[in-house]
Structure formats: structure tokens, C-alpha cells
Design an enzyme around this catalytic site. Sequence first.
Site, PDB file in Angstrom:
ATOM      1  N   LYS A 114       0.871  -1.172   0.000  1.00 50.71           N
ATOM      2  CA  LYS A 114       0.000   0.000   0.000  1.00 50.71           C
ATOM      3  C   LYS A 114       0.908   1.222   0.000  1.00 50.71           C
ATOM      4  CE  LYS A 114      -4.001   1.827   2.567  1.00 50.71           C
ATOM      5  NZ  LYS A 114      -4.852   1.590   3.753  1.00 50.71           N
ATOM      6  N   ARG A 180       1.640  -5.629   3.817  1.00 51.22           N
ATOM      7  CA  ARG A 180       0.773  -6.426   4.685  1.00 51.22           C
ATOM      8  C   ARG A 180       0.868  -7.899   4.308  1.00 51.22           C
ATOM      9  NH1 ARG A 180      -3.598  -4.334   1.228  1.00 51.22           N
ATOM     10  NH2 ARG A 180      -3.935  -2.582   2.618  1.00 51.22           N
ATOM     11  N   ARG A 187     -10.558 -10.311  -4.145  1.00 56.04           N
ATOM     12  CA  ARG A 187     -11.700  -9.619  -3.570  1.00 56.04           C
ATOM     13  C   ARG A 187     -13.014 -10.056  -4.230  1.00 56.04           C
ATOM     14  NH1 ARG A 187      -7.099  -6.569  -3.859  1.00 56.04           N
ATOM     15  NH2 ARG A 187      -6.902  -4.705  -2.539  1.00 56.04           N
ATOM     16  N   ASP A 256     -14.866  -4.036  -2.997  1.00 57.01           N
ATOM     17  CA  ASP A 256     -13.442  -4.222  -3.288  1.00 57.01           C
ATOM     18  C   ASP A 256     -12.621  -4.332  -2.013  1.00 57.01           C
ATOM     19  OD1 ASP A 256     -14.253  -1.355  -3.273  1.00 57.01           O
ATOM     20  OD2 ASP A 256     -12.107  -0.993  -3.341  1.00 57.01           O
ATOM     21  N   ASN A 257     -13.260  -4.137  -0.855  1.00 60.41           N
ATOM     22  CA  ASN A 257     -12.582  -4.335   0.434  1.00 60.41           C
ATOM     23  C   ASN A 257     -13.015  -5.617   1.122  1.00 60.41           C
ATOM     24  OD1 ASN A 257     -11.006  -2.031   0.372  1.00 60.41           O
ATOM     25  ND2 ASN A 257     -12.549  -0.752   1.348  1.00 60.41           N
TER      26      ASN A 257
END
Length: 476
Positions: A114, A180, A187, A256-257
Site C-alpha cells: 500500500k 501487509r 476480492r 473491493d474491500n
Amino acid sequence: MPLTPAYRADPKFPELGAEFYDPVAAADFPKTILRYRNDRAAQSVGLDTLTDEEWVRHFGRFEPLPDNLAPPLAQRYHGHQFRVYNPELGDGRGFLYAQLREAETNRLLDLGTKGSGETPWSRQGDGRLTLKGGVREVLATAMLEALGVPTSRSFSLIETGEALMRTDEPSPTRASVLVRLSHSHIRFGTFQRQAFFEKTAALETLVGHVIDHYYPHLDRAADKASALLGEVVQRMARLTARWMAAGFVHGVLNTDNMSITGESFDYGPYRFLPRNDPNFTAAYFDSAGLYAFGRQPEAVFWNLQQLAGCLSLVTATEPLVEALNGFGPAYRRELIAAMLDRLGLRPRSEEEDAGFVQAMFRAIAAGSEPLRWEPFFFDWFCADEERALAGPRAELYAQEGFEDFRRLLKTYEPDRPGRLGHPYFARREPEELLYDEIEAIWAPIAEADDWSVFEAKLAAIDSARRAWGLPPQQKV
């Protein structure tokens, strides 16, 4: 590179084909200053023996890991954002950097980024992450893991020496790149993109890929698409229940999360409840309260309906509806289990447990003054009434609104009551992660580059994790 035998590269995502990703390169950052490395997570994938210099080369400069992805891949997906469909999404400031096996479980895990730079999906964005945003995500994942929520783990945070302009915080502001560790970055929106273009063959390929690598027990299912939905429904019910028991508000529950493995990830605006309030929202732009605390189960179910709609292109509607109908019962079951876990209690019967959890919610909402969420579970952990009534909220607990809860609590046995011997439970107040504290942690970093408060908070959260005795990572 001093890798341990626990490091096992296994890049599987490219098997899906070029329709699902774009090869990209990381930004060339002016600086790479290591601010956080998660050695406990790194040990689980054989990367804990990297020197700091090697760590920065891989997670700040993104030199490929041995036998892994080269170059990294920006994933393609679509999604509903606050229930408005957006076909312009995709990894706009991140990419899939590596895939590898977890030593203990053999699970396939992703290292994703990210703030690693622009991609074809950046949409006029700069592809960067503010340092404050990175700090907030590290704190969120540490706290959620400690509370037993299935979550991604913040693996690395490196400051990059850039000055970013933002409209929602003082600018220019410092920049960072976060890595992460997640079970999967596939997704709901990955399915939505293929459905949008009516690419049924690609959808079937995606279903097969997810089953092969994340749900192999479904390999012999006669109807793989509906079987997969059924599993995802169960996992999302569990995740949602764990959010609710933790008093956590995600803030942006867009499709999308939503991870296909039922793991919480990507923390932008989030909050932990200061008190029981079903209308509490995390995002300042959520003016309608679509993703308010009490509406999170509804939001997750709506997202599951969108996934079912995609899968209806490759299977019949009836079994998909049947799978969706499992969400309500699964959520209720998982919420009861999560609340009992939070109080450190052994379950009794389904009926008794349901009645007790209802009494628990009534008690949390009762009283002449607002009761903070986390202290309730801290005070009554392992049914220790004597400790609760000797603490700072004793007067509140003596009120009428707590009578039913206290009466029913006496019928439960504590689970592993030896945990109360941990020094954490000798404190008067628990670890929390409320908004004002996050701001107080950020202030010395912003003003004096002082990371001591941040580091102390992470150590305190880890102490709480060990005191609660929860598994180090809830498996999904």
C-alpha cells in the site's frame, strides 16, 4: 540472504492469466527509513532473519524475493463503493509482491503493498500512502489481531522521504510504504470485474483457482460456485461477528474491500467504539450512516449478494440463494461465540447463550452514564465479579440495568481462568485504541520524529494479546 528453511515461495496468482493483473514496478523513493518490522509475522514465513538492510531492499525497494513474483502484479477488479458500481478500480497504489507458504499451517499467504507507487489503475492518484495512514493501519491490525479478529497483519512500514499533498489532513505530509501479510488479496470485486464483462470462462477459472488454493475441501463439490459462496458466507459471518464483539467499525465496507477468504484488510477510516452506539460511523464522508457500527452485518450481507450475482453467471440461482440464507443463522451463532470469547466464558446451551448475550448487550447499553465498550469486557473477564465490583466502574455495575447480566453470569464457568493471573488484569483500565489516543500517538512523530509512544503502544497491545490468550492469528 539469510533465509530460514521456513521460507517457501509459491507464486500462484499468475496461473489465473494476464486478464487478472498488470505487471508493474515500485516507485523509486528518495529515502527508505525503516519504521516498523513485524518479526513475529516474518518468522511465520521464514523472513525474520533478514537484516534491516535486506529488509529495506525487499520491502522498501522491492527487490524480488527468491523464486517469487518478478515483477510484482497490480490486480484488476471492480467494486461497489457505497453501493455505486465503479468499473474503474484496481490496485491503484499497491501490488501483489510475493506469495509464500505459512510454516505452521501451509496456508498460501500474500505479501501485498500500500503506497508503492502508481499503476495503470491509479486514476490520477499519486499511488502513495501518508505516513500517518501507515501508522494507523499498523495500530489497527495489531489491536484487531489481539482481539481475535481475522485480519491481515502489518508486516513492514517504511518512510519514503516524499512530501504528499492531501485535502483531509495538514499538507504537505510525510509518505510511507506499507507491506501487509494476508491470506489472499482476491476480492469480491475480482469476481465483479469478470461478471461485468460477461467473461464466464474467466469466472469459472477464478472459482477453480480460489477453491484449489483456499478451499481445497470443496474440490469434489458437484456445484463448485455455490459451494464456494456457502463457505464465503460462513467466513464473512464470522468476521462480521468478530468486528461487532471487538467494537470495531471498518468505515468503508465496499465490495473491493471484501476478501474472498473472510479476512479483514485495508484500513482507511476506522474507529473502535468509544461506547455502545449502533449509529456510530468511522468515515466522515459516510453522512447517511451506510456503514455505521450497527449496520455492518447488513452491509456485509449486501456485498455477499453482489458476489452471488456474479456467480449466477456460472451456476443456478437456487443454490446461491440457499447459501445466502445461511448468513443470518451463521452470524447469530458466531456473534454469541465471539461475545462469550470476549468475556472468557465457556458456552452452555444454544438457548442459554443467546439469552445471556442479549442480557449482555442490554447491560452495555444501560446505566446512568455511557459505558465504554472495551472496559466492560476487561472488567468482567472470566466472570470475576469481585474484580469488576472493586474497579473504577463498580458504581455503574451496581445499578439495576446490570441485574440480569450479573444473575446470568453466575451460571457460567470461566474458560482458562488462570489468564487472570497475567499482570494485564491487575490494571484498572484496559488497552483501547480510540481516536484521541491515535492522534496522541501520531503527534510526537509529526512534531519531533519521536516514535517511542507508538512503540510503547504496540508493546502494550501485544501484552494484552498474550493476556487474553487468543490464538496469535485467527485462521481463515
